[in-house]
Design an enzyme around this catalytic site. Sequence first.
Site, PDB file in Angstrom:
ATOM      1  N   LEU A 248       0.824  -1.209   0.000  1.00  0.00           N
ATOM      2  CA  LEU A 248       0.000   0.000   0.000  1.00  0.00           C
ATOM      3  C   LEU A 248       0.863   1.268   0.000  1.00  0.00           C
ATOM      4  CD1 LEU A 248      -3.066   0.860   0.502  1.00  0.00           C
ATOM      5  CD2 LEU A 248      -2.352   1.191   2.874  1.00  0.00           C
ATOM      6  N   CYS A 302       8.365 -10.635   5.431  1.00  0.00           N
ATOM      7  CA  CYS A 302       7.735 -10.462   4.131  1.00  0.00           C
ATOM      8  C   CYS A 302       7.743 -11.765   3.337  1.00  0.00           C
ATOM      9  CB  CYS A 302       8.462  -9.377   3.370  1.00  0.00           C
ATOM     10  SG  CYS A 302      10.240  -9.592   3.471  1.00  0.00           S
ATOM     11  N   GLU A 399      -1.862 -10.786   3.050  1.00  0.00           N
ATOM     12  CA  GLU A 399      -0.693 -10.936   3.922  1.00  0.00           C
ATOM     13  C   GLU A 399      -1.108 -10.623   5.362  1.00  0.00           C
ATOM     14  OE1 GLU A 399       2.429  -7.912   3.778  1.00  0.00           O
ATOM     15  OE2 GLU A 399       3.881  -9.537   3.751  1.00  0.00           O
TER      16      GLU A 399
HETATM   17  P1  NAD Z   1       4.572   0.258   6.234  1.00  0.00           P
HETATM   18  O1  NAD Z   1       4.495   0.274   4.765  1.00  0.00           O
HETATM   19  O2  NAD Z   1       3.399   0.688   7.012  1.00  0.00           O
HETATM   20  O3  NAD Z   1       5.769   1.169   6.745  1.00  0.00           O
HETATM   21  C1  NAD Z   1       7.084   1.041   6.237  1.00  0.00           C
HETATM   22  C2  NAD Z   1       7.767   2.377   6.348  1.00  0.00           C
HETATM   23  O4  NAD Z   1       7.089   3.289   5.501  1.00  0.00           O
HETATM   24  C3  NAD Z   1       7.753   2.978   7.754  1.00  0.00           C
HETATM   25  O5  NAD Z   1       8.981   3.612   7.992  1.00  0.00           O
HETATM   26  C4  NAD Z   1       6.633   3.985   7.659  1.00  0.00           C
HETATM   27  O6  NAD Z   1       6.774   5.064   8.552  1.00  0.00           O
HETATM   28  C5  NAD Z   1       6.770   4.461   6.222  1.00  0.00           C
HETATM   29  N1  NAD Z   1       5.562   5.063   5.654  1.00  0.00           N
HETATM   30  C6  NAD Z   1       4.267   4.883   6.036  1.00  0.00           C
HETATM   31  N2  NAD Z   1       3.460   5.647   5.277  1.00  0.00           N
HETATM   32  C7  NAD Z   1       4.241   6.314   4.397  1.00  0.00           C
HETATM   33  C8  NAD Z   1       3.985   7.244   3.342  1.00  0.00           C
HETATM   34  N3  NAD Z   1       2.760   7.651   3.048  1.00  0.00           N
HETATM   35  N4  NAD Z   1       5.040   7.689   2.625  1.00  0.00           N
HETATM   36  C9  NAD Z   1       6.294   7.273   2.886  1.00  0.00           C
HETATM   37  N5  NAD Z   1       6.599   6.424   3.879  1.00  0.00           N
HETATM   38  C10 NAD Z   1       5.586   5.936   4.621  1.00  0.00           C
HETATM   39  O7  NAD Z   1       5.054  -1.193   6.576  1.00  0.00           O
HETATM   40  P2  NAD Z   1       5.377  -1.784   7.992  1.00  0.00           P
HETATM   41  O8  NAD Z   1       4.064  -2.022   8.655  1.00  0.00           O
HETATM   42  O9  NAD Z   1       6.400  -1.003   8.709  1.00  0.00           O
HETATM   43  O10 NAD Z   1       6.102  -3.163   7.568  1.00  0.00           O
HETATM   44  C11 NAD Z   1       5.390  -4.264   7.205  1.00  0.00           C
HETATM   45  C12 NAD Z   1       5.332  -4.434   5.697  1.00  0.00           C
HETATM   46  O11 NAD Z   1       6.637  -4.391   5.137  1.00  0.00           O
HETATM   47  C13 NAD Z   1       4.771  -5.764   5.291  1.00  0.00           C
HETATM   48  O12 NAD Z   1       3.821  -5.614   4.287  1.00  0.00           O
HETATM   49  C14 NAD Z   1       5.974  -6.543   4.780  1.00  0.00           C
HETATM   50  O13 NAD Z   1       5.693  -7.543   3.889  1.00  0.00           O
HETATM   51  C15 NAD Z   1       6.825  -5.483   4.239  1.00  0.00           C
HETATM   52  N6  NAD Z   1       8.244  -5.877   4.251  1.00  0.00           N
HETATM   53  C16 NAD Z   1       8.837  -6.267   3.092  1.00  0.00           C
HETATM   54  C17 NAD Z   1      10.163  -6.663   3.060  1.00  0.00           C
HETATM   55  C18 NAD Z   1      10.835  -7.078   1.777  1.00  0.00           C
HETATM   56  O14 NAD Z   1      12.055  -7.186   1.742  1.00  0.00           O
HETATM   57  N7  NAD Z   1      10.107  -7.323   0.713  1.00  0.00           N
HETATM   58  C19 NAD Z   1      10.917  -6.660   4.236  1.00  0.00           C
HETATM   59  C20 NAD Z   1      10.291  -6.259   5.410  1.00  0.00           C
HETATM   60  C21 NAD Z   1       8.941  -5.857   5.392  1.00  0.00           C
END
Ligand code: NAD
Length: 499
Positions: A248, A302, A399
């Site tokens: 998202l 993830c 997920e």
């Molecule tokens: P998230 O997307 O809510 O947040 C991730 C980061 O993005 C945080 O630092 C958050 O503050 C920032 N963020 C939130 N809104 C934003 C915006 N509008 N603009 C810019 N930055 C913004 O995700 P989360 O809850 O921290 O982590 C879980 C998710 O991350 C899961 O969906 C997981 O699958 C994914 N993930 C993927 C990997 C990979 O390598 N593919 C690794 C770890 C986590």
Amino acid sequence: MTTFSYDFKTPAYTGKVDFPTGVFIDGEFKEGGDKTTIDVINPTTGKLITTVSEATTADVDIAVKAAQKAFDTTWGLNASGARRAELLWKLGLLMDDHMEELCALEALDNGKTFGWAKNVDVAFAIQSIKYYAGWADKIQGKVIETDESKLTYTRHEPIGVVGQIIPWNFPLLMMAWKLGPALATGCTIVLKPSEFTPLTALRMCSLIREAGFPPGVVNILVGYGHTVGAAMSSHMDIHKLAFTGSTLVGRKIMESAAKSNLKTVTLELGGKSPNIIFDDADLEQAANWAAHGIFWNHGQACCAGSRIFVQSGIYDKFLAAFAEKTRSIKVGDPFGDDVDQGPQVSQQQFDRIMGYIDSGKQEGATVHVGGKRVGEAGYFIEPTIFTDVTPEMTIVREEIFGPVGVVIKFTDEEDVIRQANDTVYGLAAAVFTQDINRALETAHKLQAGTAWINCVNQLHAQVPFGGFKQSGIGRELGEYALENYTNIKAVHVNLRHRM
Ligand code: NAD
């Protein structure tokens, strides 16, 4: 400006930490632009650990300017590869020296077990930094033959100021995966940790300074996604943005990049990884790996193997072994002896996961193991297995990012590959069989950036990691990650000086 002092007196670790937790810009800690703070909550108790300075969008501008100045004067093309290697290596050694402290901070802030942090997160973070130290003096282009009157070659030049936004599930590790290739190639950095888990990133600021990186090369801003993250994504002077997090938010970042300066974007996003277990698999091994696949890091991974497909001939026996393994997982205090699983990271994630468990029950799936909260305080959830699921159920499609797996019986080999690929995601996949042809054929047909055969969740600093489909764009780790941080310039030299 905020600081954090804490006296760890736990079975796993005893020691004192004391470090600044301000906004880290141009090599200095300072208060955030609005002088506000962010609460850091202990997921084991639900209580406040500390508060840290909150960065603002104005701080993003100041940090970008500092990063640009560093790029133009002390880093970028002004620091040799050997120098960049030396500083990265020093940082790795400093992390070695502070390993236990970093593990304790990760366990306190994120809720992962101290042992897990030590064996996986922090160890791998150090390896990643040292691995990229090795690359720093090997960033090179090619001489390309055209004709005898010309010399033509390419240079891999650092992009400049890059933005990096990371999640809470592997806080220090995700930071290392991002810092390593950016610093090795000569980029300067504005990095935003997750507001839920800022402590290890803030501790790293002092280590980065101690390693000798010039001011402004790495700037760390703890702030919220909708303020600091959004400002970074749409910033006109950030030329590349690397993001790990949800699909998202990844979508929003791409949109902001498109609407601002068309910065390049790499995304590491979510997953719903299939784990396929054929009749001829080593049953005990498959059950152990399957449990590791989904319950790794409390399911907050993830690449978690959250859809477990089991062939009918082995299904009952596998389910019994998998259930037994699942029930043996000890949930408790992340600093406790023999604890396998700590709390989920936050109240928000706890509620989200419990909501998915409820939706599974309501949509007619059977809770085979777990399904409940553990204890009264903190965000603990039982490792949970659902059976009797159908492809359209929410718990099969979305997920969950928690310790919840679904087990699905299959008979036909082609059909299981179709089901495995029937997802918007494509991060990882696993196959268990003792037939080498079947193993390789299946691995090749699965639409995923990583395919594991008779194992799961294997990651190495040298091996690229990233997703197909909506699991992401680009690759982290390995030589491939360096491509994200360089611009390729072709230089044409006319040797004969004639038109
Ligand atoms: P998230 O997307 O809510 O947040 C991730 C980061 O993005 C945080 O630092 C958050 O503050 C920032 N963020 C939130 N809104 C934003 C915006 N509008 N603009 C810019 N930055 C913004 O995700 P989360 O809850 O921290 O982590 C879980 C998710 O991350 C899961 O969906 C997981 O699958 C994914 N993930 C993927 C990997 C990979 O390598 N593919 C690794 C770890 C986590």
